[in-house]
Design an enzyme around this catalytic site. Sequence first.
Site, PDB file in Angstrom:
ATOM      1  N   GLU A 195       0.604  -1.413  -0.099  1.00 46.24           N
ATOM      2  CA  GLU A 195       0.175  -0.240  -0.246  1.00 46.24           C
ATOM      3  C   GLU A 195       0.850   1.405  -0.098  1.00 46.24           C
ATOM      4  O   GLU A 195       0.419   1.855  -0.961  1.00 46.24           O
ATOM      5  CB  GLU A 195      -0.833   0.666   1.776  1.00 46.24           C
ATOM      6  CG  GLU A 195      -2.261  -1.012   0.979  1.00 46.24           C
ATOM      7  CD  GLU A 195      -3.120  -0.722   2.326  1.00 46.24           C
ATOM      8  OE1 GLU A 195      -3.140   0.446   2.476  1.00 46.24           O
ATOM      9  OE2 GLU A 195      -3.685  -1.653   2.410  1.00 46.24           O
ATOM     10  N   SER A 262       5.145 -20.064  -2.014  1.00 47.62           N
ATOM     11  CA  SER A 262       4.830 -21.059  -1.080  1.00 47.62           C
ATOM     12  C   SER A 262       4.668 -21.853  -3.084  1.00 47.62           C
ATOM     13  O   SER A 262       3.945 -21.726  -3.641  1.00 47.62           O
ATOM     14  CB  SER A 262       4.590 -21.987  -0.411  1.00 47.62           C
ATOM     15  OG  SER A 262       4.721 -21.420   1.016  1.00 47.62           O
ATOM     16  N   ASP A 334      -6.002  -9.921   1.348  1.00 49.82           N
ATOM     17  CA  ASP A 334      -5.388  -8.585   1.741  1.00 49.82           C
ATOM     18  C   ASP A 334      -5.982  -8.543   2.553  1.00 49.82           C
ATOM     19  O   ASP A 334      -7.282  -7.920   2.816  1.00 49.82           O
ATOM     20  CB  ASP A 334      -6.239  -7.265   0.526  1.00 49.82           C
ATOM     21  CG  ASP A 334      -5.540  -6.321   1.226  1.00 49.82           C
ATOM     22  OD1 ASP A 334      -5.054  -6.177   1.989  1.00 49.82           O
ATOM     23  OD2 ASP A 334      -6.373  -5.296   0.384  1.00 49.82           O
ATOM     24  N   ASP A 337      -4.678  -3.509   5.973  1.00 54.81           N
ATOM     25  CA  ASP A 337      -5.317  -1.737   5.320  1.00 54.81           C
ATOM     26  C   ASP A 337      -4.811  -0.473   6.030  1.00 54.81           C
ATOM     27  O   ASP A 337      -4.838  -0.290   7.670  1.00 54.81           O
ATOM     28  CB  ASP A 337      -6.819  -1.824   5.590  1.00 54.81           C
ATOM     29  CG  ASP A 337      -7.232  -2.569   3.918  1.00 54.81           C
ATOM     30  OD1 ASP A 337      -6.652  -2.351   3.349  1.00 54.81           O
ATOM     31  OD2 ASP A 337      -8.817  -2.192   3.916  1.00 54.81           O
TER      32      ASP A 337
END
Length: 822
Positions: A195, A262, A334, A337
């Site tokens: 971000e 991975s 996600d 934030d």
Amino acid sequence: MRIIFRWLVRLVGVALILGALAVMLVYYLGARSLPDYDVRAAVTGLDQALEIVRDNSNVPHIMAATDRDAFFGLGYVHAQDRLWQMTLMRRTVQGRLSEVFGTRTVETDNLLRRLDLYTLARRSVAAQDDRTKAALRAYADGVNARIDEINRESLGRGAPEFFLFGAELAPWQPADSLAIVKLMALQLSGHLSNEVLRARTSLALDDADRLADILPDVPGTGTAVLPEYSSLAPGATGQTRIAAAPKGGFWPVPEHGLAGASNAWAADPTRSASGGALLANDPHLGFTAPAIWYLARMQLSSGGVIGGTIPGIPAIMVGRSEALGWGLTSSYLDDQDLFLEKLNPDNPDQYQGPEGWRRFETRRSIINIKDATPVTVTLRWTENGPVLPGTQFDLGAITPPGHVMALSWTALSPADTSLTAAVGLMYAETIDDAIAQSEAYVAPSQMLTLTDGTEVAMQLIGAMPARDDAHQSQGRMPAPGWIAANRWQGSLPYSANPRFADPLGGIVGNTNNKVLDRPFPLHVSYEWGDSQRVQRWRTLMQGREVHTRDSFIEFQLDTVSEAARTLLPLIGADLWFTGEAAPEGTPERRRRDALDLLAEWNGEMSEHLPEPLIYAAWLRFLQDRLIRDDLGPLADEFTRIEPLFLERVYRDVDGAAAWCDVARSAVEESCSDLARLALDDALIWIEETYNTTLASLRWGDAHEATHDHEVLGEVPVLQAFVNIRQSTSGGDFTLQRGATRGRGPNPFLNVHGAGYRGVYDFADPDSSVFITSTGQSGHFLSRHYDDLGQLWRRGEYIPMSLDPDLARAAAVGITELVPAAE
């Protein structure tokens, strides 16, 4: 003169003797902490007699009469072999490194104090189910039994590092294990950094449309199963199902591009030559010595469980039981934030909320620093999460005056039951049971790949934040925290997590790639860890009707770069087969020799070839030339190659070829011009660095795996004993992934990859295999410090058997623990 010479000889002799005695003393003290694996000992906290069989690779097989004693044994063996590593991780998450290492770790302590992960871990103990609470307590008792043994018998403080740094051997607590789970979540999370980088880049670019080039979205709908190959699976039943979603110095944070990665894939019996399901998994983390992974087997009431553990955590994190096999890959959910919080200009102790001014929750914390004055930091939290200082993560560059930045993150839960899910997974006997147990998982979010021997499935586990449709940045950049639509509204129900079960084609898999394309806010992520490896995986998996354990091993070790195969014809299209032969020793001849080598190359990133080094250096200089003019110093944050960016530029997707023209030059450069100049740059750098002919170059000389000791790795002389360096194949975009450092004088060092590999065959479970990248012991004087590393480098494995007789057949020792008399 003769007398002076005689005395000099005597003094030199005395100095040599004293030096030898000092070395012998240091070795004696260090060797005292080497564990004896062939002993009988009475320990406190054990219910019944316990046997620990160390097989010939030093993998402990913990044979216990009760589950509690099995977890006790796991704590004991972790403390035998990795006590320093466990202590270092605990100090990191507590924010107490500076007490031992001084001023160089103050910023790390500052961050961990602000995140307050250890306090959250203490509060999370009560949230675990009874079985996990018992496992935590038993595990802690096992660790402490070993610590008591070390203190009682003067066993060299448990590890040589304790002599050098004087860190205390405090008793282990259940909260310590939960704290390490949260530390792993931090080490696997990259959305905060992404971000910030996206915000900084958007501010630096004059043309907003170019942001989609340098930080591209992965195209397509995603890959999780291979239904297009289902014609090769006659008789398969069921359909691919995706669960319906409801509407609406020890810096632990990875660099951009080095968050968790991975590979994992599984094939059901219809796609297996042996008639039993297959599963392969190789989790990727930053390399250290010792590796983060520790192999172990536990005998539980539900049966044997074997696989990879993380010292400090009482669970087999990846591996198999008698009924189930499971693997983990980073999901790239996600789950972080950043929020801009507006300060009250009349009262800096307040910030703006949707309904008005709110007071920060504050607390002072003192960071004690070795040989320096303690530092007092004021910790602040808003309703969105902890406030981070502008000095960290480059937040100051994107935080306007009168504001601070706060972090929302799923791992900041005070009721984090992720360990309950991990422990429950060891007891699960079916895929449905495993998926149900994993509902308790919070962070770090993972893709869980499963097989019960007859079916395969893949499930995203971890809490998915519930965001509003009207979120201003959709979680891609920091957003105003005082606007209600930007704030999280709890978590989505577990049914919203993507699930892929009973695939018609018989195969599921994940390489950190985009798995599906749901619209925001049910989108999982805009940032994915792979857009290239999945292409090679799809090709390999579809290239055979049925698979075997050996084919899965072959795929884990595959070093062909689809990125190289795609990009080289694009960037070199106007350079090959042009012009006449140039004289020896000229830049033109050197360029022609390089292009001739690359023209015959198939993209295999073999350690023995020169082409991977030429290719990697060329792309590195090319990307820098493309972006330096537009981004200036910010270009230093883009040191790893982004294939999608280069492909967009050289295919001129949405005008992306504009990056090729250097705005500050009078001439209008073409993309071919920059490709030629970048190749010349790369060849000059290669000549200055390696001083040899192009044909004599070896990729492995540049791409050494850097298993460096986190504390002693830079200490002269000692580093020769504690660091493990291995010439390796692979690269950033191969299935045998070896992510490069990207910066410094050795930009192609292999710093991040598969510290664990496992392949499980349920037709013949005892033929299953696994390996780690260093060795079982964290003691650099032990022969087990690096004995598995050479096998790992050569692509070899060790057996993964639950048969106790096979473990005893060539055991390096058998430890018998009995309860101490009251």
